[in-house]
Write a protein that holds these residues in place. Sequence first.
Motif, PDB file in Angstrom:
ATOM      1  N   ASP A 107      80.834  42.514  63.425  1.00 44.24           N
ATOM      2  CA  ASP A 107      80.333  42.138  62.104  1.00 44.24           C
ATOM      3  C   ASP A 107      81.445  42.180  61.054  1.00 44.24           C
ATOM      4  N   TRP A 108      82.301  41.173  61.086  1.00 45.44           N
ATOM      5  CA  TRP A 108      83.302  41.036  60.036  1.00 45.44           C
ATOM      6  C   TRP A 108      82.637  40.638  58.727  1.00 45.44           C
ATOM      7  N   SER A 109      81.599  39.841  58.809  1.00 44.12           N
ATOM      8  CA  SER A 109      80.867  39.438  57.618  1.00 44.12           C
ATOM      9  C   SER A 109      79.496  40.095  57.599  1.00 44.12           C
ATOM     10  N   VAL A 110      78.891  40.119  56.435  1.00 43.21           N
ATOM     11  CA  VAL A 110      77.610  40.797  56.242  1.00 43.21           C
ATOM     12  C   VAL A 110      76.469  39.916  56.750  1.00 43.21           C
ATOM     13  N   GLY A 111      75.516  40.537  57.432  1.00 45.84           N
ATOM     14  CA  GLY A 111      74.265  39.854  57.736  1.00 45.84           C
ATOM     15  C   GLY A 111      74.249  38.974  58.956  1.00 45.84           C
ATOM     16  N   SER A 112      75.174  39.150  59.888  1.00 48.49           N
ATOM     17  CA  SER A 112      75.175  38.327  61.103  1.00 48.49           C
ATOM     18  C   SER A 112      73.905  38.577  61.906  1.00 48.49           C
ATOM     19  N   ARG A 113      73.360  37.499  62.485  1.00 49.70           N
ATOM     20  CA  ARG A 113      72.145  37.613  63.301  1.00 49.70           C
ATOM     21  C   ARG A 113      72.405  37.042  64.681  1.00 49.70           C
ATOM     22  N   TYR A 114      71.808  37.705  65.668  1.00 49.67           N
ATOM     23  CA  TYR A 114      72.009  37.305  67.056  1.00 49.67           C
ATOM     24  C   TYR A 114      70.705  37.087  67.798  1.00 49.67           C
ATOM     25  N   TYR A 115      69.568  37.296  67.133  1.00 52.50           N
ATOM     26  CA  TYR A 115      68.271  37.034  67.764  1.00 52.50           C
ATOM     27  C   TYR A 115      67.225  36.782  66.683  1.00 52.50           C
ATOM     28  N   TRP A 116      66.153  36.109  67.104  1.00 45.96           N
ATOM     29  CA  TRP A 116      65.067  35.747  66.206  1.00 45.96           C
ATOM     30  C   TRP A 116      63.746  35.978  66.914  1.00 45.96           C
ATOM     31  N   MET A 117      62.738  36.435  66.181  1.00 42.50           N
ATOM     32  CA  MET A 117      61.411  36.671  66.727  1.00 42.50           C
ATOM     33  C   MET A 117      60.477  35.554  66.293  1.00 42.50           C
ATOM     34  N   LEU A 118      59.858  34.909  67.252  1.00 43.13           N
ATOM     35  CA  LEU A 118      58.968  33.797  66.983  1.00 43.13           C
ATOM     36  C   LEU A 118      57.553  34.309  66.733  1.00 43.13           C
ATOM     37  N   PRO A 119      56.731  33.537  66.026  1.00 43.03           N
ATOM     38  CA  PRO A 119      55.386  34.018  65.666  1.00 43.03           C
ATOM     39  C   PRO A 119      54.497  34.364  66.848  1.00 43.03           C
ATOM     40  N   ASP A 120      54.713  33.712  68.007  1.00 47.11           N
ATOM     41  CA  ASP A 120      53.853  33.956  69.161  1.00 47.11           C
ATOM     42  C   ASP A 120      54.344  35.110  70.036  1.00 47.11           C
ATOM     43  N   GLY A 121      55.310  35.890  69.540  1.00 50.34           N
ATOM     44  CA  GLY A 121      55.792  37.036  70.300  1.00 50.34           C
ATOM     45  C   GLY A 121      57.016  36.759  71.142  1.00 50.34           C
ATOM     46  N   GLN A 122      57.436  35.504  71.238  1.00 53.07           N
ATOM     47  CA  GLN A 122      58.651  35.187  71.977  1.00 53.07           C
ATOM     48  C   GLN A 122      59.876  35.567  71.137  1.00 53.07           C
ATOM     49  N   MET A 123      61.015  35.714  71.813  1.00 55.23           N
ATOM     50  CA  MET A 123      62.263  36.041  71.146  1.00 55.23           C
ATOM     51  C   MET A 123      63.356  35.094  71.623  1.00 55.23           C
ATOM     52  N   LEU A 124      64.228  34.719  70.690  1.00 56.37           N
ATOM     53  CA  LEU A 124      65.384  33.887  71.008  1.00 56.37           C
ATOM     54  C   LEU A 124      66.651  34.704  70.821  1.00 56.37           C
ATOM     55  N   PHE A 125      67.556  34.627  71.780  1.00 52.44           N
ATOM     56  CA  PHE A 125      68.802  35.383  71.727  1.00 52.44           C
ATOM     57  C   PHE A 125      69.989  34.434  71.887  1.00 52.44           C
ATOM     58  N   ILE A 126      71.070  34.746  71.193  1.00 49.35           N
ATOM     59  CA  ILE A 126      72.351  34.079  71.449  1.00 49.35           C
ATOM     60  C   ILE A 126      73.142  34.984  72.389  1.00 49.35           C
ATOM     61  N   ALA A 127      73.414  34.489  73.578  1.00 44.02           N
ATOM     62  CA  ALA A 127      74.105  35.279  74.602  1.00 44.02           C
ATOM     63  C   ALA A 127      75.466  34.656  74.884  1.00 44.02           C
ATOM     64  N   ARG A 128      76.504  35.476  74.816  1.00 42.98           N
ATOM     65  CA  ARG A 128      77.874  34.998  75.031  1.00 42.98           C
ATOM     66  C   ARG A 128      78.438  35.568  76.324  1.00 42.98           C
ATOM     67  N   ARG A 129      78.982  34.672  77.146  1.00 41.26           N
ATOM     68  CA  ARG A 129      79.764  35.079  78.317  1.00 41.26           C
ATOM     69  C   ARG A 129      81.150  34.471  78.149  1.00 41.26           C
ATOM     70  N   GLY A 130      82.124  35.315  77.839  1.00 42.23           N
ATOM     71  CA  GLY A 130      83.462  34.799  77.576  1.00 42.23           C
ATOM     72  C   GLY A 130      83.454  33.904  76.354  1.00 42.23           C
ATOM     73  N   GLY A 131      83.929  32.679  76.517  1.00 42.40           N
ATOM     74  CA  GLY A 131      84.032  31.755  75.396  1.00 42.40           C
ATOM     75  C   GLY A 131      82.833  30.850  75.213  1.00 42.40           C
ATOM     76  N   VAL A 132      81.768  31.041  75.995  1.00 39.57           N
ATOM     77  CA  VAL A 132      80.616  30.138  75.949  1.00 39.57           C
ATOM     78  C   VAL A 132      79.358  30.904  75.560  1.00 39.57           C
ATOM     79  N   GLU A 133      78.593  30.315  74.635  1.00 36.61           N
ATOM     80  CA  GLU A 133      77.308  30.886  74.243  1.00 36.61           C
ATOM     81  C   GLU A 133      76.171  30.027  74.769  1.00 36.61           C
ATOM     82  N   GLN A 134      75.040  30.680  75.003  1.00 34.55           N
ATOM     83  CA  GLN A 134      73.836  29.957  75.388  1.00 34.55           C
ATOM     84  C   GLN A 134      72.644  30.574  74.669  1.00 34.55           C
TER      85      GLN A 134
END
Length: 678
Positions: free
Chosen positions: A306-333
């Motif tokens: 967190d070099w900058s303030v407020g970085s986010r790496y996941y989000w919660m959806l209204p139906d209970g699902q969650m979205l994540f940004i996952a990094r392996r090396g230089g690639v995110e999915q």
Amino acid sequence: MIAKVFVLPMMVFLMACSEDSAVSTPADTEVPSMNAAQRALPYGSWPSDISAASLVQGSRSIGGLRKDGEFFYWLESRPEQGGRNTIMRWQPGTEPQELLNEPFNVRTRVQEYGGSSLLVHGGVLWFSNFSDQRLYRFVAGESPVPITPDAALRYAGCSFDSSRNRLICIREDHRGLEEPVNTLVALNPTEESEGAILFSGTDFVSAPRLSADGTRIAFTSWMHPNMPWDNTSLHSASFDREGALVNLSTHNPENSESVIDPQWRHDNTLIAISDRDNWWKPYIVTGTSFAAIDTGLENVEIGGPDWSVGSRYYWMLPDGQMLFIARRGGVEQLLLLNAQGEARVVETGAVSYGSLVFDGDVLYFTGGFADRPSGLVSAGLDGSIQEVIRSSSDSALDPQWIPAYEQVTFPLPAGGEAYGVYFAPKNPHATAPADTAPPLIVSVHGGPTSVAGVSYRPEHYYWTSRGFAVLDLNYRGSTGFGRDYRRALYGQWGITDVEDASAGAAWLAEQGLADAQRLIIRGGSAGGYTTLAVHAFYDTFAAGASYYGVSDIEALAKDTHKFESRYLDQLIGPYPERKDLYVQRSPIHHLEGFSAPLLLLQGLDDPIVPPNQSEMIYEALKNRGVPTAYVAFEGESHGFRKAENQIAAREAELYFYARVLGFTPADNLPGISIDNLK
């Protein structure tokens, strides 16, 4: 005062008087026609459609996406307007609209790196203005009005507290004689005030997040000498009738982990990311208990420094699902975890992700792609792209100019491995003579916790299209490979990063993918330090370019901003107790090791790596007879934001490499003065 500083205000490239200061491509040199069939030309002299100007013309960064009512809002940079950030608004079915006029520039200087400088709620916007660092209240179509005083105060990471009709923000107070004071404050959203303190007593506070019902707040804090990717504390609290914090809890009192990005589920369950088992990943937090959320992925990072303030790496959806940004090396999915705990990758084609909003059954996100400019796009949960709402560039390169990336792993002399991303030369109009290898540019990222990704990189294609190969280095210390790899640099800065840069270049030369006699290294900030250090301690490279790099670590320890003022305790050792290491690792004290030509580029308003760092090493090398050049930019801070300066820096770099390595570029370049060049 240094004797020779080259300053580039606006579009004027001022040069000191010397024989080669006005040299460009020699008049009698044939510049190959781009209409010609592909011809065999020496590496480095290939004619290219990718000019330095084209890298910034019509370009913009896009970030900070959020939705309020029927509108989406985000921030865009304007390199042609001095690098200012403006506010954009968009509604489906319409064209994006710019809301904020010059001279306003949305950018906070909290921790100097800023972040989370815009808040939108109920059709009202609050933003931090760069020039005065005041918070402004803004309604589209009206003039912004300041709600904080004209004082040495900075604000970031604001949330709207609907239950108490106020803003909760991070405040950084620079009014004292000692280092700035960081606190959590509550602000009136309409009237001018400096804010009432809610939380204090730690060196830093970040990531304030309110629960959906407004009854709870979570945030993180840390103390010197830690950085937020070292050891942070996770706190939560409720509010009394006056809005003060009560029942304050610290969830990880042992404090031996990096906890970031706290968020609340709709049932007031606290979620946070921790690297306690080597990899940043999400946990459900109850008291002092951390229960890992199973994403089904191993050896990936869900989180980052967190070099900058407020970085986010996941989000919660209204139906209970969650979205994540996952990094392996230089690639995110992008990973979707349903309410039953089943995970699947959302295949959007993007290789990096920024801010994200879920609306209805549509994802809106800023994403980077390997073969085209990044942008703001919409997609279904199946990953299919529905619309490109805003691109980061007005034009895109023909695929013929874009080399495929290759993630490489190379051995280290003392054992172990390091990583990088390799780009081979590619030009539809030129090829190299048989039995030759290309010059290699090793690009060293800053941080040093950053990471070399694989998304569309026209700044690399500028070089590959001219016949250079590029190794974007992920040396030990980089993010994306786990805490242990990131911490392998601790106590070893100036050793392991330098070893990795040298080893990566030598390994590629051994594979026939680079010319061992024409190896180049370049980097900015921490990458600039590595560039200087490898010149001092190795003879691997034939040339280098340092962008605002550190030459005297001891001087930096005495003269930098609060956020990084104790970072060197981790990277080198405590100062002044280990002054010997600071001297031992500082390039300025090892001038005898320098022989290869070196270009130094520096912003004159840099508070993070002050200009004296470049000026000292320039004067010293010039006096020792080492071929060197120094180019300084007025009005630039840590990183060049103005279009004219980005162009001038890139062209100066190409000119420098051509002169010191003895090849003739196809470009007609403005010259710079290079001292001691024979």
